[in-house]
Design a protein around this motif. Structure first.
Motif, PDB file in Angstrom:
ATOM      1  N   LEU A  53      10.784  15.489  -8.856  1.00 63.29           N
ATOM      2  CA  LEU A  53       9.521  16.148  -9.180  1.00 63.29           C
ATOM      3  C   LEU A  53       9.183  17.229  -8.168  1.00 63.29           C
ATOM      4  CD1 LEU A  53       7.519  12.998 -10.286  1.00 63.29           C
ATOM      5  CD2 LEU A  53       8.119  14.927 -11.748  1.00 63.29           C
ATOM      6  N   ASP A  54       9.464  16.984  -6.902  1.00 64.05           N
ATOM      7  CA  ASP A  54       9.218  18.004  -5.878  1.00 64.05           C
ATOM      8  C   ASP A  54      10.054  19.256  -6.138  1.00 64.05           C
ATOM      9  OD1 ASP A  54       7.370  16.429  -4.557  1.00 64.05           O
ATOM     10  OD2 ASP A  54       8.776  15.714  -3.042  1.00 64.05           O
ATOM     11  N   ASP A  55      11.299  19.064  -6.535  1.00 67.92           N
ATOM     12  CA  ASP A  55      12.172  20.212  -6.796  1.00 67.92           C
ATOM     13  C   ASP A  55      11.705  20.994  -8.025  1.00 67.92           C
ATOM     14  OD1 ASP A  55      13.668  19.556  -4.594  1.00 67.92           O
ATOM     15  OD2 ASP A  55      15.322  18.670  -5.712  1.00 67.92           O
ATOM     16  N   LEU A  56      11.243  20.287  -9.054  1.00 74.29           N
ATOM     17  CA  LEU A  56      10.704  20.965 -10.226  1.00 74.29           C
ATOM     18  C   LEU A  56       9.474  21.796  -9.859  1.00 74.29           C
ATOM     19  CD1 LEU A  56      10.996  18.148 -12.921  1.00 74.29           C
ATOM     20  CD2 LEU A  56      12.164  20.361 -12.993  1.00 74.29           C
ATOM     21  N   LYS A  57       8.588  21.231  -9.064  1.00 76.50           N
ATOM     22  CA  LYS A  57       7.372  21.953  -8.651  1.00 76.50           C
ATOM     23  C   LYS A  57       7.729  23.190  -7.833  1.00 76.50           C
ATOM     24  CE  LYS A  57       4.823  17.593  -8.359  1.00 76.50           C
ATOM     25  NZ  LYS A  57       4.194  16.640  -7.411  1.00 76.50           N
ATOM     26  N   GLY A  58       8.732  23.058  -6.976  1.00 81.80           N
ATOM     27  CA  GLY A  58       9.162  24.204  -6.187  1.00 81.80           C
ATOM     28  C   GLY A  58       9.753  25.296  -7.040  1.00 81.80           C
ATOM     29  N   LEU A  59      10.559  24.925  -8.027  1.00 86.07           N
ATOM     30  CA  LEU A  59      11.154  25.914  -8.915  1.00 86.07           C
ATOM     31  C   LEU A  59      10.077  26.658  -9.702  1.00 86.07           C
ATOM     32  CD1 LEU A  59      13.860  27.042  -9.994  1.00 86.07           C
ATOM     33  CD2 LEU A  59      13.770  25.278 -11.770  1.00 86.07           C
ATOM     34  N   ALA A  60       8.986  25.961  -9.997  1.00 84.22           N
ATOM     35  CA  ALA A  60       7.882  26.566 -10.735  1.00 84.22           C
ATOM     36  C   ALA A  60       6.993  27.434  -9.853  1.00 84.22           C
ATOM     37  CB  ALA A  60       7.043  25.481 -11.402  1.00 84.22           C
ATOM     38  N   GLY A  61       7.304  27.534  -8.586  1.00 83.66           N
ATOM     39  CA  GLY A  61       6.511  28.393  -7.710  1.00 83.66           C
ATOM     40  C   GLY A  61       5.257  27.735  -7.195  1.00 83.66           C
ATOM     41  N   GLY A  62       5.399  26.509  -6.717  1.00 85.58           N
ATOM     42  CA  GLY A  62       4.270  25.850  -6.069  1.00 85.58           C
ATOM     43  C   GLY A  62       3.326  25.136  -7.012  1.00 85.58           C
ATOM     44  N   ALA A  63       3.857  24.503  -8.058  1.00 79.92           N
ATOM     45  CA  ALA A  63       3.009  23.711  -8.950  1.00 79.92           C
ATOM     46  C   ALA A  63       2.467  22.499  -8.207  1.00 79.92           C
ATOM     47  CB  ALA A  63       3.808  23.268 -10.172  1.00 79.92           C
ATOM     48  N   GLU A  64       1.260  22.097  -8.559  1.00 79.84           N
ATOM     49  CA  GLU A  64       0.647  20.940  -7.904  1.00 79.84           C
ATOM     50  C   GLU A  64       1.085  19.627  -8.547  1.00 79.84           C
ATOM     51  OE1 GLU A  64      -3.612  21.405  -7.531  1.00 79.84           O
ATOM     52  OE2 GLU A  64      -3.403  23.553  -7.129  1.00 79.84           O
ATOM     53  N   GLU A  65       1.178  19.611  -9.865  1.00 76.86           N
ATOM     54  CA  GLU A  65       1.531  18.387 -10.592  1.00 76.86           C
ATOM     55  C   GLU A  65       2.576  18.707 -11.647  1.00 76.86           C
ATOM     56  OE1 GLU A  65       0.390  15.489  -9.789  1.00 76.86           O
ATOM     57  OE2 GLU A  65      -1.558  15.773  -8.826  1.00 76.86           O
ATOM     58  N   CYS A  66       3.392  17.706 -11.988  1.00 77.72           N
ATOM     59  CA  CYS A  66       4.384  17.860 -13.052  1.00 77.72           C
ATOM     60  C   CYS A  66       4.495  16.565 -13.826  1.00 77.72           C
ATOM     61  CB  CYS A  66       5.749  18.238 -12.480  1.00 77.72           C
ATOM     62  SG  CYS A  66       7.065  18.336 -13.728  1.00 77.72           S
ATOM     63  N   ALA A  67       4.269  16.635 -15.133  1.00 77.22           N
ATOM     64  CA  ALA A  67       4.452  15.497 -16.024  1.00 77.22           C
ATOM     65  C   ALA A  67       5.692  15.751 -16.879  1.00 77.22           C
ATOM     66  CB  ALA A  67       3.238  15.313 -16.922  1.00 77.22           C
ATOM     67  N   ILE A  68       6.505  14.714 -17.040  1.00 78.44           N
ATOM     68  CA  ILE A  68       7.740  14.815 -17.825  1.00 78.44           C
ATOM     69  C   ILE A  68       7.558  14.044 -19.134  1.00 78.44           C
ATOM     70  CG2 ILE A  68      10.211  14.312 -17.898  1.00 78.44           C
ATOM     71  CD1 ILE A  68      10.289  14.450 -14.888  1.00 78.44           C
ATOM     72  N   TYR A  69       7.958  14.663 -20.224  1.00 85.36           N
ATOM     73  CA  TYR A  69       7.875  14.052 -21.546  1.00 85.36           C
ATOM     74  C   TYR A  69       9.256  14.019 -22.186  1.00 85.36           C
ATOM     75  CZ  TYR A  69       2.871  14.861 -21.048  1.00 85.36           C
ATOM     76  OH  TYR A  69       1.583  14.865 -20.601  1.00 85.36           O
ATOM     77  N   ILE A  70       9.513  12.959 -22.950  1.00 83.23           N
ATOM     78  CA  ILE A  70      10.729  12.915 -23.759  1.00 83.23           C
ATOM     79  C   ILE A  70      10.413  13.695 -25.034  1.00 83.23           C
ATOM     80  CG2 ILE A  70      12.453  11.448 -24.863  1.00 83.23           C
ATOM     81  CD1 ILE A  70      11.615   9.233 -22.907  1.00 83.23           C
ATOM     82  N   ALA A  71      10.648  15.011 -24.953  1.00 83.15           N
ATOM     83  CA  ALA A  71      10.227  15.917 -26.026  1.00 83.15           C
ATOM     84  C   ALA A  71      10.897  17.259 -25.832  1.00 83.15           C
ATOM     85  CB  ALA A  71       8.704  16.101 -26.002  1.00 83.15           C
ATOM     86  N   ASN A  72      10.859  18.073 -26.882  1.00 81.66           N
ATOM     87  CA  ASN A  72      11.307  19.451 -26.755  1.00 81.66           C
ATOM     88  C   ASN A  72      10.121  20.335 -26.361  1.00 81.66           C
ATOM     89  OD1 ASN A  72       9.828  19.673 -29.128  1.00 81.66           O
ATOM     90  ND2 ASN A  72      11.628  19.774 -30.443  1.00 81.66           N
ATOM     91  N   GLY A  73      10.286  21.646 -26.437  1.00 81.36           N
ATOM     92  CA  GLY A  73       9.210  22.538 -26.042  1.00 81.36           C
ATOM     93  C   GLY A  73       7.968  22.395 -26.898  1.00 81.36           C
ATOM     94  N   HIS A  74       8.133  22.115 -28.181  1.00 79.13           N
ATOM     95  CA  HIS A  74       6.970  21.922 -29.041  1.00 79.13           C
ATOM     96  C   HIS A  74       6.153  20.719 -28.570  1.00 79.13           C
ATOM     97  CE1 HIS A  74       9.306  24.630 -31.542  1.00 79.13           C
ATOM     98  NE2 HIS A  74       8.307  24.738 -32.392  1.00 79.13           N
ATOM     99  N   GLY A  75       6.845  19.676 -28.130  1.00 82.46           N
ATOM    100  CA  GLY A  75       6.132  18.529 -27.584  1.00 82.46           C
ATOM    101  C   GLY A  75       5.385  18.876 -26.312  1.00 82.46           C
ATOM    102  N   ALA A  76       6.002  19.695 -25.453  1.00 84.50           N
ATOM    103  CA  ALA A  76       5.332  20.126 -24.233  1.00 84.50           C
ATOM    104  C   ALA A  76       4.097  20.963 -24.552  1.00 84.50           C
ATOM    105  CB  ALA A  76       6.297  20.915 -23.351  1.00 84.50           C
ATOM    106  N   TRP A  77       4.200  21.840 -25.560  1.00 80.82           N
ATOM    107  CA  TRP A  77       3.019  22.590 -26.012  1.00 80.82           C
ATOM    108  C   TRP A  77       1.870  21.639 -26.341  1.00 80.82           C
ATOM    109  CZ3 TRP A  77       5.578  26.069 -30.323  1.00 80.82           C
ATOM    110  CH2 TRP A  77       6.103  27.233 -29.747  1.00 80.82           C
TER     111      TRP A  77
END
Length: 405
Positions: A53-77
């Protein structure tokens, strides 16, 4: 050369998927996933989550929180919208291609009142029109502004920081929500510095992992909105996924075990290359493609969909080629050379005879110079075989960009 030799198919061997997602999966990612099912109750899978999760936040340019879903992009929307909107909330959608409309359709399906600013298929967001829309909202009732960083259909790249500046200048409290499904890991995105409140992404493009993981990144402002409106969906609720009391709450149930192993390997590859170097590689390869098509277009119908290079994505390039040349070319390159090009998407209504006059090249994630140069050579071979005219010097121009680095 005899007729039989001329008709020989040259597609045997490893094929190349040059579509804008799912992108090419590295062998390292495939190997990481090729293992027996792990223990989901304790051990290595649990230990990997915090650094992942820390690496994902860093790749996003300093995101504070990250939630992961078993879904495609439409699910993330949908997950993103469910956490910050109540029924009847007003949303302003900024559309610069098919996927801007797609996110708006999800919002409407959740009973949001969607207001659309459509900038067409070939242009970025017009900041003056956005400013006018914000000024026309004196009660500041808009709850969110939806923006696609890179629209995968049109290949335009929008200026996220400029949209944030317009919101700030109007002192408007609407959340800035950005779709980075096509761009994360390919085009620069700075969530904290650009003032983005919510960002959505998927595993299958710049993150080089099979489709099936959706990501929602958010900051404290969005978290506070979640507290104010609640969440109508237990599954989409991001609170337990970012504040889990038990491991399974990260995923709303059983963990997507092998996707996580693949993602971990993909993030390691990005870290080894370096985030800035990954972005620089995408920029050079994109410029090689553009230079080639600009030369070809001098003597034929091929035309980059986005005229201004400053507005083009480094992840995907949409091409206008007219008539049914796009459909014919895609069929020829796949069958004859093993290169699969992307369909034109959303440029004209479905079923329109002009639908075959477009195609796209994905150059995202695990892609290098020989993949791009080989794809361009296959396209030129298709032009020759199909009698599609083109100007000279395209491949030379692309090689020159790659040589200069």
């Amino acid at each position: 050369m005899g007729e039989t030799e001329m008709n020989t198919r040259l597609a045997a061997g490893r094929s190349y998927l040059a579509i804008p997602g799912p992108s090419v999966m590295p062998d390292r990612v495939l190997r990481a996933m090729h293992r027996a099912a792990p223990n989901i109750y304790e051990g290595a899978l649990h230990d990997m989550m915090s650094p992942l999760l820390d690496d994902l936040k860093g790749l996003a340019g300093g995101a504070e929180e990250c939630a992961i879903y078993i879904a495609n992009g439409h699910g993330a929307w949908e997950a993103a919208l469910c956490n910050v909107l109540a029924p009847g909330d007003r949303v302003l959608a900024l559309a610069t291609g098919r996927f801007g409309h797609g996110w708006a359709e999800i919002a409407a399906g959740l009973d949001a009142r969607v207001e659309m600013l459509d900038f067409g298929q070939r242009a970025t967001v017009d900041i003056a029109r956005l400013e006018a829309a914000l000024a026309a909202d004196p009660g500041q009732g808009l709850r969110a502004v939806l923006l696609t960083h890179v629209d995968t259909a049109s290949s335009v790249r929008n200026d996220v920081a400029a949209v944030r500046a317009a919101l700030d200048a109007a002192d408007h409290p609407a959340l800035l929500m950005v779709d980075c499904i096509a761009s994360l890991g390919c085009d620069r995105f700075e969530m904290a510095r650009w003032g983005v409140d919510v960002m959505v992404a998927g595993s299958q493009k710049g993150l080089m992992t099979p489709p099936g993981l959706g990501f929602v990144f958010f900051n404290a402002r969005a978290k506070a909105r979640r507290g104010a409106v609640g969440c109508r969906s237990r599954y989409w609720d991001w609170r337990p996924r970012t504040e889990p009391a038990r491991f399974y709450e990260y995923f709303g149930g059983t963990a997507p075990t092998h996707h996580l192993y693949g993602l971990r390997e993909a993030l390691d590859m990005i870290a080894e290359e370096g985030r800035d170097d990954v972005l620089a590689r995408h920029a050079v390869l994109a410029r090689a493609i553009w230079a080639c098509f600009e030369a070809w277009g001098q003597g034929g119908p091929a035309e980059l969909n986005i005229a201004d290079a400053a507005l083009r994505s480094h992840a995907v390039t949409a091409i206008r080629i007219g008539a049914d040349h796009g459909a014919r070319l895609r069929e020829w390159t796949e069958k004859q050379t093993g290169v699969t090009l992307g369909i034109g998407l959303g440029m004209v209504p479905p079923g329109d005879p002009a639908e075959g006059g477009f195609f796209r090249i994905g150059h995202m994630g695990h892609v290098n110079a020989h993949m791009v140069l080989g794809t361009l050579a296959a396209i030129q071979a298709g032009f020759e075989a199909l009698g599609i005219p083109y100007g000279p010097g395209g491949l030379d121009a692309a090689a020159g960009i790659c040589a200069a680095g």
